[in-house]
Design a protein around this motif. Structure first.
Motif, short mmCIF file in Angstrom:
data_model
loop_
_atom_site.label_atom_id
_atom_site.label_comp_id
_atom_site.label_asym_id
_atom_site.label_seq_id
_atom_site.Cartn_x
_atom_site.Cartn_y
_atom_site.Cartn_z
N PRO A 6 0.83 -1.21 0.00
CA PRO A 6 0.00 0.00 0.00
C PRO A 6 0.86 1.26 0.00
CG PRO A 6 -0.62 -1.47 1.80
CD PRO A 6 0.62 -2.02 1.19
N VAL A 8 0.52 5.60 0.27
CA VAL A 8 -0.32 6.76 0.57
C VAL A 8 0.20 7.93 -0.25
CG1 VAL A 8 -1.13 8.34 2.36
CG2 VAL A 8 -0.85 5.89 2.87
N VAL A 19 -4.98 5.89 -0.24
CA VAL A 19 -4.17 4.70 -0.05
C VAL A 19 -4.42 3.86 -1.30
CG1 VAL A 19 -5.90 3.46 1.34
CG2 VAL A 19 -3.49 2.80 1.46
N LEU A 54 -5.77 -1.09 6.02
CA LEU A 54 -5.47 0.05 5.14
C LEU A 54 -5.90 1.38 5.73
CD1 LEU A 54 -6.28 -1.52 1.67
CD2 LEU A 54 -4.04 -1.13 2.72
N LEU A 58 -3.43 4.48 5.89
CA LEU A 58 -3.85 5.78 5.36
C LEU A 58 -3.70 6.88 6.41
CD1 LEU A 58 -5.18 7.58 3.23
CD2 LEU A 58 -7.40 6.64 3.95
#
Length: 107
Positions: A6, A8, A19, A54, A58
């Motif tokens: 992931p 950001v 994200v 997530l 984020l």
């Protein structure tokens, strides 16, 4: 770093941090930027991506970006506010004079 890691990213033209997973937006934290602060207003994680942490990725990424810029944070968004409550090292991002408004410790 694999594409599944992931990431950001700030998308200022949309007024949000996103994200992204494999290049796709999996969630976002909307904000209003003023000359003196970054006010988080709403956070969403796509249901297809829930349960992967997530939201925390984020929140941390968006707040770390605010910290790096040296800009104060106003957590109007309940998710961002509760994340800050659980991670007290981020309380300092909220101006001391405004912490009571968000039920955050003033110290």
């Amino acid at each position: 770093m694999s594409d599944a890691t992931p990431q950001v990213v700030d998308v200022p033209e949309a007024g949000r941090f996103e994200v992204r997973v494999d290049g796709a937006a999996a969630g976002f934290a909307e904000y209003r930027r003023t000359a003196s602060s970054l006010a988080f207003t709403h956070t969403v994680v796509d249901p297809a991506f829930e349960g992967r942490g997530l939201g925390s990725v984020l929140a941390r990424g968006a707040l770390d970006a605010a910290r790096a810029e040296g800009v104060p944070v106003l957590p109007f968004c309940p998710f961002i506010r509760s994340w800050i409550e659980r991670h007290p090292d981020y309380v300092a991002l909220v101006p001391a004079a405004r912490r009571a408004q968000f039920s955050l410790p003033e110290g």
